[in-house]
Design a protein around this motif. Structure first.
Motif, PDB file in Angstrom:
ATOM      1  N   MET A 463      -4.020  -3.867  -8.892  1.00  0.00           N
ATOM      2  CA  MET A 463      -5.304  -3.306  -8.447  1.00  0.00           C
ATOM      3  C   MET A 463      -5.632  -2.084  -9.306  1.00  0.00           C
ATOM      4  N   THR A 464      -6.902  -1.702  -9.308  1.00  0.00           N
ATOM      5  CA  THR A 464      -7.317  -0.598 -10.181  1.00  0.00           C
ATOM      6  C   THR A 464      -7.812   0.620  -9.409  1.00  0.00           C
ATOM      7  N   ASN A 465      -7.984   0.489  -8.089  1.00  0.00           N
ATOM      8  CA  ASN A 465      -8.437   1.628  -7.285  1.00  0.00           C
ATOM      9  C   ASN A 465      -7.425   1.883  -6.173  1.00  0.00           C
ATOM     10  N   ILE A 466      -6.939   3.126  -6.115  1.00  0.00           N
ATOM     11  CA  ILE A 466      -5.866   3.483  -5.170  1.00  0.00           C
ATOM     12  C   ILE A 466      -6.297   3.319  -3.714  1.00  0.00           C
ATOM     13  N   ARG A 467      -7.606   3.286  -3.470  1.00  0.00           N
ATOM     14  CA  ARG A 467      -8.106   3.097  -2.097  1.00  0.00           C
ATOM     15  C   ARG A 467      -7.853   1.683  -1.587  1.00  0.00           C
ATOM     16  N   ASP A 468      -7.495   0.792  -2.519  1.00  0.00           N
ATOM     17  CA  ASP A 468      -7.299  -0.604  -2.139  1.00  0.00           C
ATOM     18  C   ASP A 468      -5.837  -0.969  -1.900  1.00  0.00           C
ATOM     19  N   VAL A 469      -4.934   0.025  -1.945  1.00  0.00           N
ATOM     20  CA  VAL A 469      -3.517  -0.284  -1.739  1.00  0.00           C
ATOM     21  C   VAL A 469      -2.919   0.502  -0.571  1.00  0.00           C
ATOM     22  N   ILE A 470      -3.774   1.144   0.218  1.00  0.00           N
ATOM     23  CA  ILE A 470      -3.338   1.843   1.434  1.00  0.00           C
ATOM     24  C   ILE A 470      -4.229   1.323   2.555  1.00  0.00           C
ATOM     25  N   PRO A 471      -3.685   1.092   3.752  1.00  0.00           N
ATOM     26  CA  PRO A 471      -4.509   0.463   4.789  1.00  0.00           C
ATOM     27  C   PRO A 471      -5.834   1.175   5.073  1.00  0.00           C
ATOM     28  N   PHE A 472      -5.788   2.483   5.308  1.00  0.00           N
ATOM     29  CA  PHE A 472      -7.003   3.226   5.640  1.00  0.00           C
ATOM     30  C   PHE A 472      -7.104   4.471   4.763  1.00  0.00           C
ATOM     31  N   PRO A 473      -7.805   4.367   3.622  1.00  0.00           N
ATOM     32  CA  PRO A 473      -7.827   5.492   2.664  1.00  0.00           C
ATOM     33  C   PRO A 473      -8.536   6.724   3.220  1.00  0.00           C
ATOM     34  N   ARG A 474      -7.936   7.892   2.906  1.00  0.00           N
ATOM     35  CA  ARG A 474      -8.524   9.181   3.243  1.00  0.00           C
ATOM     36  C   ARG A 474      -8.931   9.868   1.942  1.00  0.00           C
ATOM     37  N   THR A 475     -10.220  10.061   1.771  1.00  0.00           N
ATOM     38  CA  THR A 475     -10.772  10.637   0.542  1.00  0.00           C
ATOM     39  C   THR A 475     -11.861  11.637   0.914  1.00  0.00           C
ATOM     40  N   PRO A 476     -12.332  12.466  -0.050  1.00  0.00           N
ATOM     41  CA  PRO A 476     -13.390  13.418   0.287  1.00  0.00           C
ATOM     42  C   PRO A 476     -14.580  12.737   0.972  1.00  0.00           C
ATOM     43  N   GLN A 477     -15.009  13.316   2.072  1.00  0.00           N
ATOM     44  CA  GLN A 477     -16.133  12.829   2.874  1.00  0.00           C
ATOM     45  C   GLN A 477     -15.854  11.486   3.540  1.00  0.00           C
ATOM     46  N   ASN A 478     -14.593  11.107   3.663  1.00  0.00           N
ATOM     47  CA  ASN A 478     -14.297   9.815   4.287  1.00  0.00           C
ATOM     48  C   ASN A 478     -12.998   9.852   5.087  1.00  0.00           C
ATOM     49  N   ALA A 479     -13.139   9.839   6.412  1.00  0.00           N
ATOM     50  CA  ALA A 479     -11.964   9.720   7.288  1.00  0.00           C
ATOM     51  C   ALA A 479     -12.289   8.681   8.374  1.00  0.00           C
ATOM     52  N   GLU A 480     -12.942   7.589   7.944  1.00  0.00           N
ATOM     53  CA  GLU A 480     -13.322   6.517   8.875  1.00  0.00           C
ATOM     54  C   GLU A 480     -12.083   5.766   9.359  1.00  0.00           C
ATOM     55  N   PHE A 481     -12.187   5.169  10.525  1.00  0.00           N
ATOM     56  CA  PHE A 481     -11.159   4.337  11.164  1.00  0.00           C
ATOM     57  C   PHE A 481     -10.029   5.202  11.739  1.00  0.00           C
TER      58      PHE A 481
END
Length: 481
Positions: A463-481
């Motif tokens: 995969m090329t985006n780290i958000r796609d290898v963790i169940p619920f990604p936590r990133t700036p402006q995003n803490a959904e789920f």
């Protein structure tokens, strides 16, 4: 009847007996053929429904996503593409799924759309495969260290110290925001807070792990870490998992040996255990690559890349040698690098790391002996370095497509040198009195490293985006789920 796993049935060697399976419908064709998946494997099990003897009302409820329990005879399949199938005798719908509202329909979805539905994306083939690989990799981490006689240490999530000295930490407080207690100088009075001092979410368990290594010999941590770094990139997360071994009496060379051996072990373990998932992910990657211009395509397929790491020794190169290579490289001379390398002491960026790995050496690279001024305070100062060009016994492992995957060092075991380094960086001795105690009482050479688990999963899955290898990604402006 106890239900069977789809994986066990497909991998079995006998047929013509009654089984029960439970799972979710992937597709339902011709009112007859259910492709059932229960998450145990990338492969679906074909289940043939006797539609003439099944109520029409029941057939209408069988949609993509419906949860069902099926009982029937497991037989050798007459159709192509599957070894066995079930001739269904009993069908029970466990949970309906509205076909018009269910987002995970059997079609190609963009990765961005799937991130917006992170709670459901694991029902797709790709994310089912990624998360099974992640689980096996996680087990391989523990397996490696336990086999080598390491002890697993749980270091604190809430801490009063900044291990990296970067200051990008999430604060933990129980103080009321609307009526925060203040000192006479108008500053926040942390003495009234829950812990009686300022605390944060940990950026690393290293410092605490070091204290345990100095008693148990060799230890490792594997837990969540947090960075309040406002980096909205494909390589950064605010919450991620770190693997951090610390070993007493190991010097930098031992540390490099350990890191290389560890990485090869976990990749080999996963190749052996996840062959079907990795083969699927390789095919997915090849399809994706076809959309790119030839120059941007990977030179190796996923499985070739993983085996390449296993079969080749990592190239060990000093920072000083790497700087010379980069300074004289075509991208630097032609000003193609975003960050030009002009002099010794530059902090290497991802573009430089990837050039060394993918273009110059064409294999994983371990860089070592970095300038002291760009590395953390706890790294051991090299002896006999010229003033202004002091180096530390640090090492980074660089991988193709990823850049840095491991960062580690021989730790500074000399009390007086460590105190001087802390003073120079404005780190209070009182803050790390307990850490300094390990240098006061029976200090010894010791080393360790940190490996961001998600970057490892990124490499192994392709995969090329780290958000796609963790169940619920936590990133700036995003803490959904």
């Amino acid at each position: 009847m106890k239900h069977s796993k789809v994986k066990d049935l497909l991998n079995g060697s006998k047929a013509n007996y009654e089984v029960t399976v439970k799972g979710w419908v992937r597709t339902f064709r011709n009112n007859q053929f259910i492709a059932l998946n229960d998450g145990s494997t990338i492969h679906n099990l074909q289940c043939v429904v006797d539609f003439e003897n099944t109520a029409e009302e029941t057939l209408k409820r069988i949609n993509t996503g419906t949860a069902v329990a099926l009982t029937g005879n497991l037989v050798e399949s007459q159709g192509a593409g599957q070894k066995y199938e079930i001739q269904v005798t009993t069908l029970e719908i466990l949970g309906d799924c509205d076909a018009e509202k269910f987002p995970m329909q059997p079609k190609k979805h963009s990765l961005e759309f799937l991130r917006e539905n992170a709670h459901l994306r694991v029902r797709t083939n790709a994310f089912g495969a990624i998360m099974r690989v992640r689980s096996v990799l996680s087990f391989a981490v523990h397996s490696y260290f336990q086999e080598k006689g390491f002890f697993y240490v749980n270091t604190p999530i809430i801490t009063g110290s900044d291990a990296e000295g970067a200051g990008e930490m999430f604060q933990v407080s129980a103080l009321p925001f609307d009526n925060t207690p203040r000192t006479e100088e108008g500053k926040v009075n942390y003495k009234e807070d829950f812990f009686g001092k300022q605390t944060n979410l940990t950026v690393s368990g290293q410092l605490e792990a070091e204290t345990y290594a100095m008693a148990l010999g060799q230890v490792y941590t594997f837990g969540p870490t947090f960075r309040a770094e406002n980096s909205n990139t494909s390589r950064h997360l605010a919450e991620f998992w770190m693997i951090e071994p610390e070993v007493a009496f190991n010097d930098l060379n031992d540390n490099m040996d350990l890191a290389e051996d560890f990485i090869k072990y976990v990749i080999k373990y996963t190749l052996d255990k996840c062959a079907d998932d990795l083969k699927f992910l390789e095919g997915r990657l090849l399809d994706e690559e076809k959309q790119k211009p030839q120059a941007e395509r990977s030179e190796m397929a996923l499985l070739d890349k993983l085996n390449f790491v296993l079969e080749n020794n990592f190239k060990r190169v000093s920072y000083t040698e790497a700087i010379e290579i980069l300074r004289n490289s075509a991208p630097n001379k032609k000003k193609k690098f975003q960050y030009l390398i002009e002099e010794w002491g530059a902090d290497l960026q991802s573009e430089h790391e990837r050039f060394l790995v993918e273009k110059h050496f064409n294999c994983p690279v371990i860089l070592y002996d970095y300038p002291a001024k760009i590395k953390a305070f706890y790294m051991r100062l090299n002896d006999n370095t010229e003033p202004g060009k002091e180096t530390v016994r640090a090492m980074d492992i660089l991988f193709p497509g990823i850049g840095e995957i491991v960062g580690g060092s021989q730790r500074e075991e000399r009390y007086d040198v460590l105190v001087e380094k802390m003073k120079a960086l404005g780190i209070e001795e009182e803050e790390l009195w307990w850490y300094l105690d390990t240098r006061r009482f029976g200090s010894a050479v010791h080393s360790g490293f940190g490996l961001g688990f998600e970057r490892l999963v990124l490499f192994v899955t392709g995969m090329t985006n780290i958000r796609d290898v963790i169940p619920f990604p936590r990133t700036p402006q995003n803490a959904e789920f």
